[in-house]
Design a protein around this motif. Structure first.
Motif, PDB file in Angstrom:
ATOM      1  N   SER A  62      35.375 -16.515   3.664  1.00 24.16           N
ATOM      2  CA  SER A  62      34.875 -16.363   5.030  1.00 24.16           C
ATOM      3  C   SER A  62      35.993 -16.142   6.033  1.00 24.16           C
ATOM      4  O   SER A  62      35.765 -15.621   7.118  1.00 24.16           O
ATOM      5  CB  SER A  62      34.076 -17.600   5.432  1.00 24.16           C
ATOM      6  OG  SER A  62      34.906 -18.750   5.378  1.00 24.16           O
ATOM      7  N   PHE A 114      23.910 -12.691   0.270  1.00 24.00           N
ATOM      8  CA  PHE A 114      24.808 -13.497   1.092  1.00 24.00           C
ATOM      9  C   PHE A 114      26.237 -13.014   0.915  1.00 24.00           C
ATOM     10  O   PHE A 114      26.708 -12.789  -0.202  1.00 24.00           O
ATOM     11  CB  PHE A 114      24.707 -14.977   0.710  1.00 24.00           C
ATOM     12  CG  PHE A 114      25.710 -15.856   1.424  1.00 24.00           C
ATOM     13  CD1 PHE A 114      25.495 -16.255   2.734  1.00 24.00           C
ATOM     14  CD2 PHE A 114      26.876 -16.266   0.783  1.00 24.00           C
ATOM     15  CE1 PHE A 114      26.419 -17.044   3.390  1.00 24.00           C
ATOM     16  CE2 PHE A 114      27.804 -17.069   1.432  1.00 24.00           C
ATOM     17  CZ  PHE A 114      27.579 -17.457   2.736  1.00 24.00           C
ATOM     18  N   HIS A 115      26.957 -12.873   2.030  1.00 27.83           N
ATOM     19  CA  HIS A 115      28.346 -12.420   2.026  1.00 27.83           C
ATOM     20  C   HIS A 115      29.142 -13.400   2.884  1.00 27.83           C
ATOM     21  O   HIS A 115      28.887 -13.539   4.082  1.00 27.83           O
ATOM     22  CB  HIS A 115      28.433 -11.000   2.600  1.00 27.83           C
ATOM     23  CG  HIS A 115      29.774 -10.345   2.425  1.00 27.83           C
ATOM     24  ND1 HIS A 115      30.878 -10.720   3.160  1.00 27.83           N
ATOM     25  CD2 HIS A 115      30.182  -9.335   1.601  1.00 27.83           C
ATOM     26  CE1 HIS A 115      31.905  -9.962   2.815  1.00 27.83           C
ATOM     27  NE2 HIS A 115      31.505  -9.119   1.862  1.00 27.83           N
ATOM     28  N   ASP A 119      28.459 -12.943   6.842  1.00 23.55           N
ATOM     29  CA  ASP A 119      27.415 -13.871   7.272  1.00 23.55           C
ATOM     30  C   ASP A 119      27.960 -15.072   8.032  1.00 23.55           C
ATOM     31  O   ASP A 119      27.208 -15.974   8.378  1.00 23.55           O
ATOM     32  CB  ASP A 119      26.597 -14.354   6.064  1.00 23.55           C
ATOM     33  CG  ASP A 119      25.536 -13.348   5.646  1.00 23.55           C
ATOM     34  OD1 ASP A 119      24.933 -12.744   6.539  1.00 23.55           O
ATOM     35  OD2 ASP A 119      25.320 -13.166   4.435  1.00 23.55           O
ATOM     36  N   ARG A 121      29.029 -17.028  11.157  1.00 21.39           N
ATOM     37  CA  ARG A 121      28.778 -17.002  12.600  1.00 21.39           C
ATOM     38  C   ARG A 121      29.979 -17.516  13.381  1.00 21.39           C
ATOM     39  O   ARG A 121      30.328 -16.988  14.429  1.00 21.39           O
ATOM     40  CB  ARG A 121      27.542 -17.847  12.928  1.00 21.39           C
ATOM     41  CG  ARG A 121      27.235 -17.945  14.420  1.00 21.39           C
ATOM     42  CD  ARG A 121      25.941 -18.703  14.673  1.00 21.39           C
ATOM     43  NE  ARG A 121      25.632 -18.774  16.091  1.00 21.39           N
ATOM     44  CZ  ARG A 121      25.978 -19.776  16.887  1.00 21.39           C
ATOM     45  NH1 ARG A 121      26.645 -20.815  16.385  1.00 21.39           N
ATOM     46  NH2 ARG A 121      25.675 -19.763  18.164  1.00 21.39           N
ATOM     47  N   CYS A 259      27.431 -20.374   9.136  1.00 23.87           N
ATOM     48  CA  CYS A 259      26.888 -19.065   8.748  1.00 23.87           C
ATOM     49  C   CYS A 259      25.598 -18.765   9.487  1.00 23.87           C
ATOM     50  O   CYS A 259      24.876 -19.673   9.910  1.00 23.87           O
ATOM     51  CB  CYS A 259      26.655 -19.006   7.249  1.00 23.87           C
ATOM     52  SG  CYS A 259      28.181 -19.162   6.287  1.00 23.87           S
ATOM     53  N   HIS A 260      25.303 -17.472   9.646  1.00 19.54           N
ATOM     54  CA  HIS A 260      24.046 -17.062  10.257  1.00 19.54           C
ATOM     55  C   HIS A 260      22.862 -17.546   9.443  1.00 19.54           C
ATOM     56  O   HIS A 260      21.831 -17.911   9.979  1.00 19.54           O
ATOM     57  CB  HIS A 260      23.989 -15.528  10.373  1.00 19.54           C
ATOM     58  CG  HIS A 260      24.970 -14.960  11.322  1.00 19.54           C
ATOM     59  ND1 HIS A 260      24.858 -15.098  12.686  1.00 19.54           N
ATOM     60  CD2 HIS A 260      26.103 -14.240  11.111  1.00 19.54           C
ATOM     61  CE1 HIS A 260      25.873 -14.481  13.284  1.00 19.54           C
ATOM     62  NE2 HIS A 260      26.631 -13.946  12.356  1.00 19.54           N
ATOM     63  N   ARG A 261      23.043 -17.545   8.140  1.00 21.12           N
ATOM     64  CA  ARG A 261      22.001 -17.997   7.222  1.00 21.12           C
ATOM     65  C   ARG A 261      22.565 -19.135   6.408  1.00 21.12           C
ATOM     66  O   ARG A 261      23.745 -19.148   6.068  1.00 21.12           O
ATOM     67  CB  ARG A 261      21.558 -16.856   6.295  1.00 21.12           C
ATOM     68  CG  ARG A 261      21.054 -15.634   7.046  1.00 21.12           C
ATOM     69  CD  ARG A 261      20.675 -14.536   6.075  1.00 21.12           C
ATOM     70  NE  ARG A 261      21.821 -14.056   5.315  1.00 21.12           N
ATOM     71  CZ  ARG A 261      21.728 -13.215   4.298  1.00 21.12           C
ATOM     72  NH1 ARG A 261      20.559 -12.785   3.909  1.00 21.12           N
ATOM     73  NH2 ARG A 261      22.804 -12.797   3.654  1.00 21.12           N
ATOM     74  N   GLY A 263      22.031 -19.724   3.390  1.00 20.12           N
ATOM     75  CA  GLY A 263      22.430 -19.229   2.089  1.00 20.12           C
ATOM     76  C   GLY A 263      21.911 -20.108   0.976  1.00 20.12           C
ATOM     77  O   GLY A 263      22.510 -20.191  -0.065  1.00 20.12           O
TER      78      GLY A 263
END
Length: 263
Positions: A62, A114-115, A119, A121, A259-261, A263
């Motif tokens: 990340s 998922f990356h 991903d 934030r 993260c935005h998600r 995951g």
């Protein structure tokens, strides 16, 4: 363990490492022998994954921490064809193959798309300074000795100005490869734990050496007792030569990834 061929599971890892003996996170070129030119965290984990899978396996982080920078909350992901292995079993499996200065803290199966980088934030970093007393030997591996005790109120007056979308040209060398110097900073502040002064900052992304430059600049102007209003003018100017010293890497930690998600 069974190889499923083309079916790939996406595994998300939480990673901690002592960055002292690494040339940063990002993998570097390899010699003809197959060994890395310089030791990196990504390359070290990929070597362990290759032993586990019997073939090359890429891991994506990340954040790309610099040489000497540590992490307690790095997030990364990789794809595996192994279906007979529960995700959490990657923790002991990889740790048994990794050197002691890299530890896998968590592993779980995540969304197929998922990356870890795209991903993310926000990224949170902390910088540690030992203030007003001689540091113990092991502390110097993870913090910077500061013989004086700075004014916490003045430092936080400066830090409060680091909020919102900011042109961060003041805080990165001209060699930074980024096309844009704009970054969104969610917040920054200093606080004290015993004799340790900590600087924490959270942003969507960071430029090369940006956190260390910010921390060094705030301490530089605090020592000069510059009024916050004058510091704001320097911040807005974006003139690199007005920045204070860039602090060395040993006090810096990648602390948390959001993260935005999930995951």
């Amino acid at each position: 363990m069974t190889d499923t061929g083309d079916v790939q599971r996406n595994i998300r890892l939480l990673i901690a490492y002592d960055g002292t003996d690494f040339s940063g996170w990002q993998r570097q070129g390899r010699r003809e022998s197959g060994m890395e030119q310089n030791r990196t965290v990504q390359g070290t984990i990929e070597d362990a994954l290759a032993k586990l899978h019997k073939k090359a396996t890429i891991i994506t982080g990340s954040g790309r921490t610099d040489a000497g920078v540590h992490a307690v909350g790095q997030v990364a992901n990789f794809f595996t064809p192994l279906r007979g292995m529960e995700a959490q079993r990657f923790v002991p499996a990889l740790n048994s193959l990794l050197p002691r200065d890299v530890r896998i803290l968590e592993a779980r199966e995540t969304l197929g798309d998922f990356h870890a980088r795209f991903d993310t934030r926000s990224r949170t970093y902390r910088y540690q300074l030992i203030c007003g007393r001689p540091a113990l030997p092991h502390e110097l591996r993870y913090g910077l000795q500061l013989w004086r005790r700075p004014r916490l109120d003045l430092l936080n007056d400066y830090a409060r100005l680091l909020h919102g979308e900011i042109d961060c040209s003041l805080f990165t060398p001209p060699q930074d490869p980024g096309l844009s110097r704009l970054r969104y900073i969610f917040g920054a502040f200093f606080f004290v734990q015993q004799d340790t002064l900590l600087f924490e900052i959270r942003a969507n992304a960071f430029l090369w050496k940006m956190v260390r430059s910010i921390a060094g600049t705030l301490l530089h102007y605090e020592e000069k007792k510059l009024p916050p209003g004058e510091f704001k003018k320097i911040l807005v100017s974006g003139v690199r030569k007005l920045a204070g010293p860039t602090l060395p890497p040993q006090g810096l930690f990648l602390w948390k990834i959001e993260c935005h998600r999930d995951g």
